[in-house]
Design an enzyme around this catalytic site. Structure first.
Site, PDB file in Angstrom:
ATOM      1  CG  ASP A   1      44.778  43.846  54.291  1.00 33.21           C
ATOM      2  OD1 ASP A   1      44.233  43.193  53.378  1.00 33.21           O
ATOM      3  OD2 ASP A   1      45.032  45.066  54.191  1.00 33.21           O
TER       4      ASP A   1
ATOM      5  N   GLY B   1      48.474  40.697  48.773  1.00 33.86           N
ATOM      6  CA  GLY B   1      48.734  41.995  49.410  1.00 33.86           C
ATOM      7  C   GLY B   1      49.341  43.008  48.458  1.00 33.86           C
TER       8      GLY B   1
ATOM      9  CB  SER C   1      44.720  45.474  43.975  1.00 30.68           C
ATOM     10  OG  SER C   1      43.710  46.269  44.541  1.00 30.68           O
TER      11      SER C   1
ATOM     12  CG  ASN D   1      43.923  42.297  33.246  1.00 28.33           C
ATOM     13  OD1 ASN D   1      43.823  43.220  32.449  1.00 28.33           O
ATOM     14  ND2 ASN D   1      43.303  42.309  34.417  1.00 28.33           N
ATOM     15  CG  HIS D   2      45.740  46.045  34.492  1.00 26.36           C
ATOM     16  ND1 HIS D   2      45.079  46.674  33.459  1.00 26.36           N
ATOM     17  CD2 HIS D   2      44.782  45.594  35.343  1.00 26.36           C
ATOM     18  CE1 HIS D   2      43.777  46.632  33.687  1.00 26.36           C
ATOM     19  NE2 HIS D   2      43.563  45.986  34.830  1.00 26.36           N
TER      20      HIS D   2
ATOM     21  CE1 TYR E   1      48.015  46.059  40.606  1.00 30.38           C
ATOM     22  CE2 TYR E   1      46.723  46.330  38.602  1.00 30.38           C
ATOM     23  CZ  TYR E   1      47.023  45.619  39.744  1.00 30.38           C
ATOM     24  OH  TYR E   1      46.324  44.478  40.028  1.00 30.38           O
TER      25      TYR E   1
ATOM     26  CE  LYS F   1      49.903  43.141  41.681  1.00 28.31           C
ATOM     27  NZ  LYS F   1      50.049  42.394  42.939  1.00 28.31           N
TER      28      LYS F   1
ATOM     29  NE  ARG G   1      39.835  45.432  30.320  1.00 26.86           N
ATOM     30  CZ  ARG G   1      39.939  45.092  31.602  1.00 26.86           C
ATOM     31  NH1 ARG G   1      38.891  45.196  32.417  1.00 26.86           N
ATOM     32  NH2 ARG G   1      41.069  44.643  32.086  1.00 26.86           N
TER      33      ARG G   1
HETATM   34  C1  15L Z   1      43.058  44.470  38.285  1.00 23.81           C
HETATM   35  O1  15L Z   1      44.238  44.119  38.311  1.00 23.81           O
HETATM   36  C2  15L Z   1      42.460  45.205  39.415  1.00 23.81           C
HETATM   37  O2  15L Z   1      42.971  44.756  40.657  1.00 23.81           O
HETATM   38  C3  15L Z   1      40.960  45.153  39.441  1.00 23.81           C
HETATM   39  O3  15L Z   1      40.506  46.200  40.275  1.00 23.81           O
HETATM   40  C4  15L Z   1      40.335  45.264  38.054  1.00 23.81           C
HETATM   41  O4  15L Z   1      40.471  46.548  37.567  1.00 23.81           O
HETATM   42  C5  15L Z   1      40.953  44.266  37.112  1.00 23.81           C
HETATM   43  O5  15L Z   1      42.364  44.333  37.125  1.00 23.81           O
HETATM   44  C6  15L Z   1      40.474  44.423  35.658  1.00 23.81           C
HETATM   45  O6  15L Z   1      41.309  44.523  34.780  1.00 23.81           O
HETATM   46  O7  15L Z   1      39.267  44.427  35.439  1.00 23.81           O
END
Ligand code: 15L
Length: 289
Positions: free
Chosen positions: A48, A86, A89, A126-127, A150, A154, A188
């Site tokens: 880390d 890592g 996030s 999921n984003h 973000y 990904k 959600r």
């Molecule tokens: C993520 O990708 C984040 O890392 C986490 O902090 C949450 O926000 C999560 O998604 C989410 O969508 O709830």
């Protein structure tokens, strides 16, 4: 407040890896997975940029900045497999995302190629698909619709790992992780919730499956509300044991059943992320004369 009982963890036999690398071991999910992964390898190398604490028996502490190419190269030496948590996030400014999630992931895959590491479990999110609607069900073949920088980063990691599978045979399971919290916190999360026990099952299944190729798996528990279809990842053998249903009554009591279909925060799968960033807004440059 009393919590609904979780199902008992299933007794999966240890993996018996020689050396497993866990990046992001100091983060929220990393701290929880660290002791759980230790049972599956002779040595767990933990990395880390932040504090890592004391090394437990069988652990190797390896602080590392992902944007430092030489450091990442050293990090992957002698490693059988990587669980890559890592990097950044959450939504952030472009520069940190560029350094950790774009350059850093490139360094990781280049180091894996040179060091002969053949299996990576990549913490995607999921984003990557956050702009799909909550009325839609998508699978791994749905085109990315990232809800911020973000999510874009990904999607980059997923695409880069695809190249390293097609060209170099490095197998990657991309986990589009939902919401890892002790319990679902809102409506959600009735769809996106992933218990830490199920995440452990998902990571272990991803490491264990003989042929991972390049796979994308949505990381959710066995929830009744479902936006994600894992049909293209059946070969991973992930069997979630927990469900958000156990919290439905609590969540619904706390959050009245309103839905403003015009508000992307409640209409999109990414929730509030769809309204975050890009975060590099600066005062407009003065108009030239
Ligand atoms: C993520 O990708 C984040 O890392 C986490 O902090 C949450 O926000 C999560 O998604 C989410 O969508 O709830």
């Amino acid at each position: 407040m009393p919590q609904p009982p979780m199902r008992a963890p299933d007794p999966t036999p240890p993996l018996r890896l020689n050396r497993l690398l866990l990046t992001g071991a100091g983060g929220g999910i990393g701290r929880q997975l660290r002791p759980r992964l230790r049972a599956h390898c002779a040595a767990l190398r933990v990395s880390d940029i932040g504090p890592l604490g004391e090394a437990a028996p069988g652990e190797e502490l390896a602080p590392c900045r992902l944007e430092d190419r030489a450091a990442v190269e050293a990090l992957l030496q002698g490693v059988d497999a990587v669980v890559h948590l890592g990097g950044i996030s959450v939504e952030d400014r472009w520069q940190p995302i560029l350094e950790a999630n774009i350059v850093g992931v490139y360094h990781l895959y280049e180091a894996a190629r040179r060091q002969g590491v053949k299996r990576i479990v990549f913490a995607s999110s999921n984003h990557v698909t956050g702009f799909y609607g909550q009325h839609e069900t998508i699978d791994a073949l749905a085109p990315p619709r990232p809800d911020g920088l973000y999510g874009v980063s990904k999607a980059f990691g997923e695409t880069l790992s695809r190249l390293y599978w097609d060209r170099y045979g490095i197998q990657t399971v991309c986990l589009r992780i939902g919401s890892v919290t002790p319990a679902p916190e809102n409506r959600r999360m009735l769809a996106t919730w992933l218990s830490i026990d199920d995440l452990e099952r998902l990571v272990l299944a991803s490491l264990r499956t003989p042929v991972a190729g390049h796979s994308i798996v949505f990381g959710m528990s066995d929830n009744s509300v479902r936006w994600w279809d894992n049909r293209h990842a059946a070969h991973i053998g992930y069997r979630p044991q927990d469900t958000s249903e156990a919290w439905r009554a609590q969540v619904e009591a706390a959050e009245p059943p309103w839905l403003d279909a015009a508000n992307p925060v409640v209409a999109c799968q990414g929730g509030r992320f769809v309204r975050l960033g890009p975060c590099d807004d600066e005062p407009a440059a003065p108009a030239g004369g």
